[in-house]
Design an enzyme around this catalytic site. Structure first.
Site, PDB file in Angstrom:
ATOM      1  N   HIS A  99      50.800  21.669  10.596  1.00  0.00           N
ATOM      2  CA  HIS A  99      51.142  20.247  10.595  1.00  0.00           C
ATOM      3  C   HIS A  99      51.511  19.776  11.995  1.00  0.00           C
ATOM      4  CE1 HIS A  99      54.856  22.517   9.795  1.00  0.00           C
ATOM      5  NE2 HIS A  99      55.508  21.572  10.452  1.00  0.00           N
ATOM      6  N   HIS A 101      53.718  16.871  13.968  1.00  0.00           N
ATOM      7  CA  HIS A 101      54.795  15.896  13.815  1.00  0.00           C
ATOM      8  C   HIS A 101      54.461  14.692  14.689  1.00  0.00           C
ATOM      9  CE1 HIS A 101      58.038  18.628  12.116  1.00  0.00           C
ATOM     10  NE2 HIS A 101      57.226  19.531  12.629  1.00  0.00           N
TER      11      HIS A 101
HETATM   12  P1  AMP Z   1      58.422  22.707  11.071  1.00  0.00           P
HETATM   13  O1  AMP Z   1      59.748  23.127  11.620  1.00  0.00           O
HETATM   14  O2  AMP Z   1      57.473  22.256  12.148  1.00  0.00           O
HETATM   15  O3  AMP Z   1      57.828  23.748  10.145  1.00  0.00           O
HETATM   16  O4  AMP Z   1      58.708  21.401  10.262  1.00  0.00           O
HETATM   17  C1  AMP Z   1      58.703  21.309   8.883  1.00  0.00           C
HETATM   18  C2  AMP Z   1      59.089  19.885   8.535  1.00  0.00           C
HETATM   19  O5  AMP Z   1      58.801  19.671   7.166  1.00  0.00           O
HETATM   20  C3  AMP Z   1      60.566  19.577   8.740  1.00  0.00           C
HETATM   21  O6  AMP Z   1      60.701  18.504   9.682  1.00  0.00           O
HETATM   22  C4  AMP Z   1      61.045  19.160   7.354  1.00  0.00           C
HETATM   23  O7  AMP Z   1      61.975  18.090   7.376  1.00  0.00           O
HETATM   24  C5  AMP Z   1      59.753  18.761   6.666  1.00  0.00           C
HETATM   25  N1  AMP Z   1      59.744  18.895   5.206  1.00  0.00           N
HETATM   26  C6  AMP Z   1      60.137  19.960   4.475  1.00  0.00           C
HETATM   27  N2  AMP Z   1      59.954  19.727   3.155  1.00  0.00           N
HETATM   28  C7  AMP Z   1      59.425  18.488   3.052  1.00  0.00           C
HETATM   29  C8  AMP Z   1      59.011  17.675   1.967  1.00  0.00           C
HETATM   30  N3  AMP Z   1      59.083  18.082   0.684  1.00  0.00           N
HETATM   31  N4  AMP Z   1      58.507  16.436   2.226  1.00  0.00           N
HETATM   32  C9  AMP Z   1      58.430  16.002   3.514  1.00  0.00           C
HETATM   33  N5  AMP Z   1      58.791  16.728   4.586  1.00  0.00           N
HETATM   34  C10 AMP Z   1      59.288  17.952   4.373  1.00  0.00           C
END
Ligand code: AMP
Ligand code: ZN
Length: 144
Positions: A99, A101
């Site tokens: 993903h 951001h």
């Molecule tokens: P990363 O540290 O790059 O793996 O970021 C994962 C992101 O996913 C974090 O910013 C979380 O806040 C976000 N996240 C986790 N669960 C969900 C969810 N169910 N819906 C939307 N965002 C999420």
């Protein structure tokens, strides 16, 4: 992947604030935003990180980011955005479904950019040489 939370969002098994969807890419709001409008852009097929994501899929993600970023900026009244990707747990990756951001930025949001440091004499050239040794011509599939 059956135990992946983002695969469950793609499958509609858990809810998300979706802002864009096509046959290959989904974009939805991060549940814990750095700023309002913080968006996650993911491939619908599961790849664990950018290193594991085929180049065509990566291109699709960037095309969607180009498409949706002006609407996100207008929608939240942002003046700019940061595009981020945490590749691997050492880089802060928590969800192992590829993903980007997309983080809208505001003049008064209080977030700072990362601080830099200076190279020592000759260090920068050595680092560049060390990296170039590992480049494979005409290949994007450097799976690690
Ligand atoms: P990363 O540290 O790059 O793996 O970021 C994962 C992101 O996913 C974090 O910013 C979380 O806040 C976000 N996240 C986790 N669960 C969900 C969810 N169910 N819906 C939307 N965002 C999420
Ligand atoms: Zn997944």
């Amino acid at each position: 992947m059956s135990d992946c939370i983002f695969c469950k969002i793609v499958a509609g098994q858990i809810p998300a604030a979706k802002i864009y969807e096509d046959d290959k890419v989904l974009a939805f709001l991060d549940i814990n935003p750095i700023n309002p409008g913080h968006t996650l852009v993911i491939p619908k097929i599961h790849f664990s990180n950018l290193t594991q994501t085929p180049v065509e899929v990566s291109q699709n993600l960037i095309m969607v980011i180009k498409k949706i970023s002006p609407a996100i900026m207008k929608g939240v009244g942002a003046q700019g955005f940061n595009l981020g990707l945490n590749n691997g747990s050492i880089a802060g990756q928590i969800i192992f479904h590829m993903h980007f951001h997309l983080i809208p930025r505001f003049a008064d949001d209080g977030h700072k950019l990362w601080s830099g440091r200076q190279y020592q004499l000759g260090e920068m050239e050595k680092v560049a040489e060390n990296i170039k040794k590992f480049l494979i011509p005409n290949s994007y599939f450097l799976y690690g």
